[in-house]
Design an enzyme around this catalytic site. Sequence first.
Site, PDB file in Angstrom:
ATOM      1  N   CYS A 125       0.815  -1.221   0.000  1.00 52.19           N
ATOM      2  CA  CYS A 125       0.000   0.000   0.000  1.00 52.19           C
ATOM      3  C   CYS A 125       0.844   1.265   0.000  1.00 52.19           C
ATOM      4  O   CYS A 125       0.314   2.361  -0.140  1.00 52.19           O
ATOM      5  CB  CYS A 125      -0.958   0.001   1.189  1.00 52.19           C
ATOM      6  SG  CYS A 125      -0.124   0.061   2.778  1.00 52.19           S
ATOM      7  N   CYS A 143      -2.853  -1.191   8.748  1.00 50.48           N
ATOM      8  CA  CYS A 143      -2.284   0.033   9.333  1.00 50.48           C
ATOM      9  C   CYS A 143      -1.967  -0.173  10.818  1.00 50.48           C
ATOM     10  O   CYS A 143      -0.923   0.260  11.301  1.00 50.48           O
ATOM     11  CB  CYS A 143      -3.253   1.201   9.160  1.00 50.48           C
ATOM     12  SG  CYS A 143      -3.566   1.628   7.431  1.00 50.48           S
TER      13      CYS A 143
END
Length: 168
Positions: free
Chosen positions: A72, A141
Amino acid sequence: IGQDEKRHSESNCVDTMRRFALRLARSASPSRTAVRLYHPNVVDHYENPRNVGSLDSKSKKVGTGLVGAPACGDVMKLQIEIDEKGNIEQAKFKTFGCGSAIASSSYATEWLKGKNINEAAKLQNQEIASHLNLPPVKLHCSMLAEDAVKAAIKDYKKKNAKEAIEGA
């Protein structure tokens, strides 16, 4: 091509574009569009990140963790400063990534402050994800923040183990 054929061709092109725009507008109607709303905790930590910055990475009291997620493009640097008793005095971060990555870093630094290094090593991404109420697609995350914390602790211990060996 004659003038009449050219006008007819341009007219068809304009009509096609109008039909396409109308179809696009209809498909974007609120009844068909999925809207992802972030939890207020994510928005708060993204819009008002805590503890952004850097510490002196050369200091023996500072551990630095630098981690990234190539899939990402998120990159996270998290630093902790530890006192003589093994407690985290300060935590700072710099993150290049999405709002969830920034929020995860910000929350992690808040969570770390005042904790003993051994307690901090037990931080798991579920704690971060739960507090921020991250959607499943953004769980990576919180995993990145956990990895950054563990890397910072490992760096701190490596620096101080080296000192202990040299002093012996």
